[in-house]
Design an enzyme around this catalytic site. Structure first.
Site, mmCIF file in Angstrom:
data_model
loop_
_atom_site.group_PDB
_atom_site.id
_atom_site.type_symbol
_atom_site.label_atom_id
_atom_site.label_comp_id
_atom_site.label_asym_id
_atom_site.label_seq_id
_atom_site.Cartn_x
_atom_site.Cartn_y
_atom_site.Cartn_z
ATOM 1 N N HIS A 20 0.832 -1.201 0.000
ATOM 2 C CA HIS A 20 0.000 0.000 0.000
ATOM 3 C C HIS A 20 0.871 1.258 0.000
ATOM 4 O O HIS A 20 0.595 2.214 -0.733
ATOM 5 C CB HIS A 20 -0.917 0.037 1.236
ATOM 6 C CG HIS A 20 -1.958 -1.021 1.276
ATOM 7 N ND1 HIS A 20 -2.129 -1.846 2.366
ATOM 8 C CD2 HIS A 20 -2.899 -1.390 0.380
ATOM 9 C CE1 HIS A 20 -3.130 -2.676 2.133
ATOM 10 N NE2 HIS A 20 -3.615 -2.427 0.927
ATOM 11 N N LYS A 44 -16.625 -7.227 5.398
ATOM 12 C CA LYS A 44 -15.379 -7.985 5.298
ATOM 13 C C LYS A 44 -14.879 -8.483 6.656
ATOM 14 O O LYS A 44 -13.891 -9.198 6.715
ATOM 15 C CB LYS A 44 -14.281 -7.131 4.651
ATOM 16 C CG LYS A 44 -14.464 -6.930 3.167
ATOM 17 C CD LYS A 44 -13.231 -6.269 2.586
ATOM 18 C CE LYS A 44 -13.292 -6.209 1.085
ATOM 19 N NZ LYS A 44 -12.061 -5.631 0.515
ATOM 20 N N ARG A 93 -1.938 -6.319 -8.121
ATOM 21 C CA ARG A 93 -0.796 -7.207 -7.889
ATOM 22 C C ARG A 93 -0.754 -8.335 -8.909
ATOM 23 O O ARG A 93 0.304 -8.781 -9.297
ATOM 24 C CB ARG A 93 -0.879 -7.814 -6.480
ATOM 25 C CG ARG A 93 -0.697 -6.843 -5.360
ATOM 26 C CD ARG A 93 -0.843 -7.551 -4.017
ATOM 27 N NE ARG A 93 -2.025 -8.401 -4.004
ATOM 28 C CZ ARG A 93 -3.158 -8.121 -3.379
ATOM 29 N NH1 ARG A 93 -3.273 -7.027 -2.683
ATOM 30 N NH2 ARG A 93 -4.181 -8.942 -3.431
ATOM 31 N N SER A 131 -3.017 -7.532 2.555
ATOM 32 C CA SER A 131 -3.497 -7.500 3.940
ATOM 33 C C SER A 131 -3.939 -8.880 4.395
ATOM 34 O O SER A 131 -3.718 -9.267 5.546
ATOM 35 C CB SER A 131 -4.663 -6.514 4.079
ATOM 36 O OG SER A 131 -4.225 -5.206 3.853
#
Length: 160
Positions: A20, A44, A93, A131
């Site tokens: 990030h 989430k 990514r 994460s």
């Protein structure tokens, strides 16, 4: 006089990672102001509270003078109206990220045609960092210091 180029970098940042930070650094060279918008995202089921995540992001971005950190709930398009920012920054990514991000970009554009999404790839050294990888390692008391900013790592150690 030129218009201020303000971009929003939204995410849950649960927790913020070096990937990030890499995206924030790259975006800060492209835009006059980056607003890191930490999503509440109760769906989430984040490991860290919204306040903890905001504090981690603030600590990790303290040396970026053009970065502002806020929390938000609701639609990103509504936030973009509120902040008068029509640029969204997202990180990619892998190919799996692309499909999801493309759908989200199109959905946002269908709600607000002026909204542009800019996709940035992290440096190769951070391409595997997410994460969810960090949270998985944390669940087994593994070492994450090399995956997250030092300032965030200090806060994570205090919380867990």
């Amino acid at each position: 006089m030129s218009e201020n180029r303000r971009a929003i970098y939204p995410g849950t940042f649960d927790p913020i990672t070096n990937g990030h930070i890499d995206i924030i650094s790259r975006a800060s060279h492209m835009f006059d102001e980056i607003i890191v918008a930490v999503a509440d995202s109760e769906a989430k089921k984040p490991m860290f509270t919204l306040e903890q995540r905001i504090n981690m992001v603030k600590a990790a971005t303290k040396d970026f003078p053009t970065v502002k950190v806020i929390g938000f709930r609701g639609l990103l398009v509504d936030l973009s109206d509120e902040l008068e920012a029509n640029i969204i920054v997202r990180g990619l990514r892998a190919v799996s990220d692309f499909e999801y991000e493309l759908q989200m970009g199109y959905a946002n554009a269908s709600l607000k045609k002026e909204l542009e999404t800019v996709y940035l790839m992290p440096s190769l050294e951070h391409a595997f960092v997410s994460s969810s990888v960090v949270r998985s390692i944390l669940n087994f008391d593994g070492k994450i210091g090399h995956l997250v900013p030092a300032e965030a790592f200090k806060l994570i150690k205090c919380v867990l």
